[in-house]
Design an enzyme around this catalytic site. Structure first.
Site, mmCIF file in Angstrom:
data_model
loop_
_atom_site.group_PDB
_atom_site.id
_atom_site.type_symbol
_atom_site.label_atom_id
_atom_site.label_comp_id
_atom_site.label_asym_id
_atom_site.label_seq_id
_atom_site.Cartn_x
_atom_site.Cartn_y
_atom_site.Cartn_z
ATOM 1 N N HIS A 1 0.817 -1.223 0.000
ATOM 2 C CA HIS A 1 0.000 0.000 0.000
ATOM 3 C C HIS A 1 0.851 1.273 0.000
ATOM 4 O O HIS A 1 0.659 2.183 -0.812
ATOM 5 C CB HIS A 1 -0.879 0.030 1.250
ATOM 6 C CG HIS A 1 -1.720 -1.175 1.449
ATOM 7 N ND1 HIS A 1 -2.909 -1.366 0.796
ATOM 8 C CD2 HIS A 1 -1.552 -2.261 2.253
ATOM 9 C CE1 HIS A 1 -3.446 -2.510 1.181
ATOM 10 N NE2 HIS A 1 -2.647 -3.077 2.063
HETATM 11 C C1 BDR Z 1 -2.404 0.944 5.502
HETATM 12 O O1 BDR Z 1 -2.571 0.497 6.850
HETATM 13 C C2 BDR Z 1 -1.332 0.107 7.381
HETATM 14 O O2 BDR Z 1 -1.418 -1.145 7.986
HETATM 15 C C3 BDR Z 1 -0.329 0.123 6.263
HETATM 16 O O3 BDR Z 1 0.936 0.550 6.720
HETATM 17 C C4 BDR Z 1 -0.920 1.064 5.246
HETATM 18 O O4 BDR Z 1 -0.491 2.394 5.474
HETATM 19 C C5 BDR Z 1 -3.146 -0.006 4.587
HETATM 20 O O5 BDR Z 1 -4.509 -0.022 4.886
#
Ligand code: BDR
Ligand code: CA
Length: 315
Positions: free
Chosen positions: A239
């Site tokens: 992500h």
């Molecule tokens: C986001 O949530 C976190 O767990 C990750 O680092 C990312 O920024 C994804 O939903």
């Protein structure tokens, strides 16, 4: 050349995103701020400091921000299975020698934004707590931010609830405040990040990179274990690195102007980003929602940058 400021809650995919930025020569990282999210602030700050030190960049100043959400009590995230008890899956990285230059993230961000030599891109890859406090305390810096990119939200899905993405769900009032602030937000949400699967073989090159490889394998392995328990194959969603790619290479993703707001009171929809593509209430767009990316191209850029960083470090 861009001057980049990273607001982050490291976090495994945050670490990959930071490594991506540090591997690109014409990106000048002028500061990092930490926020509670994937783990508590104490952990995310320690992780940012020890990661930068390991990557030979303890010259980049780190300021810590907020642990508590902007508008409500901290929720039990239950996200330890994703990032581990310390946010870094217990990976063996030495304690940092450097300490934070400030515990006032708002003042630090304002100073960095005002003092930048190049157009400033601010990227937030954690909950938007620090940014909400920044726009409250220093609204005058908003027009000085050339580009603001977040990893968060989604138009059509969620990962904590059916409709809420983690970074927004963790602090919905902060996100609502930021979307209402006048900052034009490029929202890299789950619509696009879920469209790319970073499969395990793509990381095989790490095995020939000594300690660099050990550290990133130590981070990515447990993160892959988590995703494989859902998807039945050895892959991850990167992500934060995807948001970082859009921050570094504007337009890498297709996007559409939208008015984005956040649900903060819904029984089923708390933390949902509401993306109005048709300006139903007559508002002006306050940002862009991103839709698609060429996954192979993203992987080439990510692996290329990280490989370059490893080489620069002598691995
Ligand atoms: C986001 O949530 C976190 O767990 C990750 O680092 C990312 O920024 C994804 O939903
Ligand atoms: Ca993150």
């Amino acid at each position: 050349m861009i001057d980049l400021i990273i607001d982050t809650d490291p976090g495994i995919d945050d670490a990959v995103a930071i490594a991506l930025a540090l591997g690109i020569a014409d990106v000048n990282v002028i500061g990092v701020t930490t926020v509670g999210g994937n783990s508590g602030l104490e952990h995310t700050t320690r992780n940012a400091l020890r990661l930068l030190e390991f990557l030979g960049r303890s010259d980049i100043p780190v300021a810590s921000g907020y642990d508590q959400p902007y508008g409500r009590d901290k929720q039990e995230t239950g996200y330890e299975p994703v990032h581990g008890h310390d946010g870094f899956a217990g990976v063996d990285l030495p304690e940092p020698a450097a300490t934070v230059v400030s515990t006032d993230s708002s003042a630090f961000l304002a100073e960095k934004i005002r003092g930048a030599q190049n157009p400033v891109t601010l990227i937030a890859i954690g909950p938007l707590t620090n940014i909400a406090h920044l726009v409250d305390a220093y609204p005058d810096v908003i027009p000085l931010i050339h580009r603001f990119v977040i990893m968060g939200g989604a138009a059509r899905t969620g990962n904590v609830t059916p409709v809420a993405e983690f970074n927004i769900w963790h602090d919905p009032e902060a996100a609502k405040r930021v979307f209402a602030s006048g900052l034009q937000t490029v929202m890299v949400g789950l619509d696009v990040t879920h469209s790319v699967r970073t499969r395990e073989p793509l990381w095989e090159w790490l095995n020939s990179k000594g300690r660099f490889g050990e550290v990133f394998n130590g981070l990515i392995g447990p993160y892959t274990d988590f995703y494989s328990s859902f998807y039945g194959e050895r892959m991850t969603h990167q992500h934060d690195a995807m948001a970082m790619a859009e921050a570094i290479w504007p337009g890498l993703m297709t996007s559409e102007a939208a008015f984005i707001d956040v649900e903060t009171i819904g029984e089923l929809t708390d933390g949902m980003t509401v993306v109005d593509l048709n300006m139903r209430k007559g508002q002006l767009p306050n940002g862009f929602v991103t839709w698609t990316i060429d996954g192979d191209d993203f992987h080439d850029r990510l692996m290329g940058a990280m490989n370059q960083l490893a080489t620069n470090l002598g691995y």
